[in-house]
Design a protein around this motif. Structure first.
Motif, PDB file in Angstrom:
ATOM      1  N   CYS A   1       0.830  -1.207   0.000  1.00  0.00           N
ATOM      2  CA  CYS A   1       0.000   0.000   0.000  1.00  0.00           C
ATOM      3  C   CYS A   1       0.865   1.258   0.000  1.00  0.00           C
ATOM      4  CB  CYS A   1      -0.933   0.015   1.202  1.00  0.00           C
ATOM      5  SG  CYS A   1      -0.091   0.278   2.772  1.00  0.00           S
ATOM      6  N   TYR A   2       0.213   2.371  -0.284  1.00  0.00           N
ATOM      7  CA  TYR A   2       0.862   3.678  -0.183  1.00  0.00           C
ATOM      8  C   TYR A   2       1.010   4.036   1.293  1.00  0.00           C
ATOM      9  CZ  TYR A   2      -1.745   3.902  -4.642  1.00  0.00           C
ATOM     10  OH  TYR A   2      -2.299   3.628  -5.857  1.00  0.00           O
ATOM     11  N   PRO A   3       1.916   4.956   1.625  1.00  0.00           N
ATOM     12  CA  PRO A   3       1.903   5.512   2.981  1.00  0.00           C
ATOM     13  C   PRO A   3       0.549   6.185   3.222  1.00  0.00           C
ATOM     14  CG  PRO A   3       3.830   6.283   1.747  1.00  0.00           C
ATOM     15  CD  PRO A   3       2.943   5.568   0.789  1.00  0.00           C
ATOM     16  N   GLY A   4       0.090   6.180   4.453  1.00  0.00           N
ATOM     17  CA  GLY A   4      -1.179   6.832   4.747  1.00  0.00           C
ATOM     18  C   GLY A   4      -1.761   6.371   6.056  1.00  0.00           C
ATOM     19  N   GLY A   5      -2.983   6.789   6.304  1.00  0.00           N
ATOM     20  CA  GLY A   5      -3.638   6.411   7.550  1.00  0.00           C
ATOM     21  C   GLY A   5      -4.973   7.108   7.690  1.00  0.00           C
ATOM     22  N   HIS A   6      -5.442   7.188   8.922  1.00  0.00           N
ATOM     23  CA  HIS A   6      -6.755   7.781   9.195  1.00  0.00           C
ATOM     24  C   HIS A   6      -6.707   9.301   9.164  1.00  0.00           C
ATOM     25  CE1 HIS A   6      -7.270   3.786  11.173  1.00  0.00           C
ATOM     26  NE2 HIS A   6      -8.408   3.875  10.508  1.00  0.00           N
ATOM     27  N   LEU A   7      -7.708   9.892   8.570  1.00  0.00           N
ATOM     28  CA  LEU A   7      -7.897  11.337   8.628  1.00  0.00           C
ATOM     29  C   LEU A   7      -8.368  11.675  10.042  1.00  0.00           C
ATOM     30  CD1 LEU A   7      -8.011  14.016   6.975  1.00  0.00           C
ATOM     31  CD2 LEU A   7     -10.423  13.510   6.588  1.00  0.00           C
ATOM     32  N   GLU A   8      -7.634  12.552  10.721  1.00  0.00           N
ATOM     33  CA  GLU A   8      -7.977  12.939  12.088  1.00  0.00           C
ATOM     34  C   GLU A   8      -9.003  14.078  12.080  1.00  0.00           C
ATOM     35  OE1 GLU A   8      -6.949  11.198  14.588  1.00  0.00           O
ATOM     36  OE2 GLU A   8      -5.352  10.061  13.615  1.00  0.00           O
ATOM     37  N   PHE A   9      -9.737  14.201  13.181  1.00  0.00           N
ATOM     38  CA  PHE A   9     -10.745  15.255  13.295  1.00  0.00           C
ATOM     39  C   PHE A   9     -10.106  16.630  13.099  1.00  0.00           C
ATOM     40  CE2 PHE A   9     -13.300  18.348  15.552  1.00  0.00           C
ATOM     41  CZ  PHE A   9     -14.577  18.043  15.094  1.00  0.00           C
ATOM     42  N   GLY A  10     -10.695  17.449  12.240  1.00  0.00           N
ATOM     43  CA  GLY A  10     -10.232  18.816  12.018  1.00  0.00           C
ATOM     44  C   GLY A  10      -9.035  18.942  11.088  1.00  0.00           C
ATOM     45  N   GLU A  11      -8.557  17.837  10.546  1.00  0.00           N
ATOM     46  CA  GLU A  11      -7.345  17.828   9.730  1.00  0.00           C
ATOM     47  C   GLU A  11      -7.710  17.963   8.244  1.00  0.00           C
ATOM     48  OE1 GLU A  11      -3.411  15.130  10.432  1.00  0.00           O
ATOM     49  OE2 GLU A  11      -5.213  14.008   9.927  1.00  0.00           O
ATOM     50  N   SER A  12      -6.915  18.713   7.500  1.00  0.00           N
ATOM     51  CA  SER A  12      -7.122  18.774   6.047  1.00  0.00           C
ATOM     52  C   SER A  12      -6.503  17.536   5.410  1.00  0.00           C
ATOM     53  CB  SER A  12      -6.474  20.031   5.451  1.00  0.00           C
ATOM     54  OG  SER A  12      -5.071  19.899   5.426  1.00  0.00           O
ATOM     55  N   TRP A  13      -6.887  17.231   4.177  1.00  0.00           N
ATOM     56  CA  TRP A  13      -6.318  16.083   3.475  1.00  0.00           C
ATOM     57  C   TRP A  13      -4.813  16.262   3.316  1.00  0.00           C
ATOM     58  CZ3 TRP A  13     -10.174  15.335  -1.212  1.00  0.00           C
ATOM     59  CH2 TRP A  13     -11.455  15.085  -0.713  1.00  0.00           C
ATOM     60  N   GLU A  14      -4.397  17.507   3.054  1.00  0.00           N
ATOM     61  CA  GLU A  14      -2.970  17.792   2.863  1.00  0.00           C
ATOM     62  C   GLU A  14      -2.191  17.611   4.165  1.00  0.00           C
ATOM     63  OE1 GLU A  14      -5.358  19.585  -0.308  1.00  0.00           O
ATOM     64  OE2 GLU A  14      -5.501  19.772   1.873  1.00  0.00           O
ATOM     65  N   GLU A  15      -2.757  18.110   5.283  1.00  0.00           N
ATOM     66  CA  GLU A  15      -2.094  17.946   6.582  1.00  0.00           C
ATOM     67  C   GLU A  15      -1.947  16.471   6.932  1.00  0.00           C
ATOM     68  OE1 GLU A  15      -3.733  22.020   8.784  1.00  0.00           O
ATOM     69  OE2 GLU A  15      -4.924  20.193   8.869  1.00  0.00           O
ATOM     70  N   CYS A  16      -2.997  15.706   6.727  1.00  0.00           N
ATOM     71  CA  CYS A  16      -2.960  14.272   7.009  1.00  0.00           C
ATOM     72  C   CYS A  16      -1.901  13.598   6.145  1.00  0.00           C
ATOM     73  CB  CYS A  16      -4.333  13.653   6.753  1.00  0.00           C
ATOM     74  SG  CYS A  16      -4.385  11.869   7.021  1.00  0.00           S
ATOM     75  N   SER A  17      -1.851  13.950   4.867  1.00  0.00           N
ATOM     76  CA  SER A  17      -0.884  13.342   3.939  1.00  0.00           C
ATOM     77  C   SER A  17       0.545  13.584   4.402  1.00  0.00           C
ATOM     78  CB  SER A  17      -1.062  13.917   2.531  1.00  0.00           C
ATOM     79  OG  SER A  17      -2.339  13.597   2.020  1.00  0.00           O
ATOM     80  N   ARG A  18       0.861  14.838   4.720  1.00  0.00           N
ATOM     81  CA  ARG A  18       2.229  15.161   5.156  1.00  0.00           C
ATOM     82  C   ARG A  18       2.580  14.463   6.470  1.00  0.00           C
ATOM     83  NH1 ARG A  18       0.829  20.057   2.668  1.00  0.00           N
ATOM     84  NH2 ARG A  18       2.255  20.546   0.965  1.00  0.00           N
TER      85      ARG A  18
END
Length: 134
Positions: free
Chosen positions: A34-51
């Motif tokens: 899989c690609y690096p990644g994980g759960h989107l946290e509350f209040g987080e943008s997609w970009e913030e989560c990605s980084r």
């Protein structure tokens, strides 16, 4: 307990003509790539989560983050349902490291037309839709 889909983010990191994939362990989809990644946290943008996830899992910097695709992923054997947002980015700097050896066996770079097997369900679903990050 509510039984609703969770939101996952996968980050397709492009370096030259290759993408970075990790071999999963001790989690659903064990043994798949899989690609690096994980759960989107509350209040987080997609970009913030990605980084954040890329830094936590492989310790590298990325740039040019952009939307890739979205998939509806039902892991029937594990009774899990995810909406997976795949972001595309370019490699910026740093050396790929195995930052979470409890969750991944290894990280490797692959050409899009020479992906390893088995793939994690979101990537399988992307391929079925004809998605290509290049």
């Amino acid at each position: 307990m509510e039984n609703r889909p969770k939101v996952g983010i996968g980050v397709i990191i492009i370096k030259g003509n290759k993408i970075l994939l990790g071999k999963r362990k001790n989690t659903h989809g064990e043994g798949s790539w899989c690609y690096p990644g994980g759960h989107l946290e509350f209040g987080e943008s997609w970009e913030e989560c990605s980084r954040r996830e890329v830094w936590e899992e492989v310790g590298i910097q990325i740039k040019n983050l952009r939307f890739g695709t979205i998939t509806n992923d039902i892991f029937e054997n594990e009774h899990k349902h995810y909406i997976t947002i795949s972001m595309i980015s370019d490699y910026e700097s740093g050396e790929v490291k195995l930052m979470e050896p409890d969750k991944f066996d290894k990280w490797e770079w692959f050409e899009w037309d020479k992906l390893p097997s088995p793939l994690f369900l979101p990537t399988i679903n992307q391929l079925k839709e004809g998605f290509n990050p290049f």
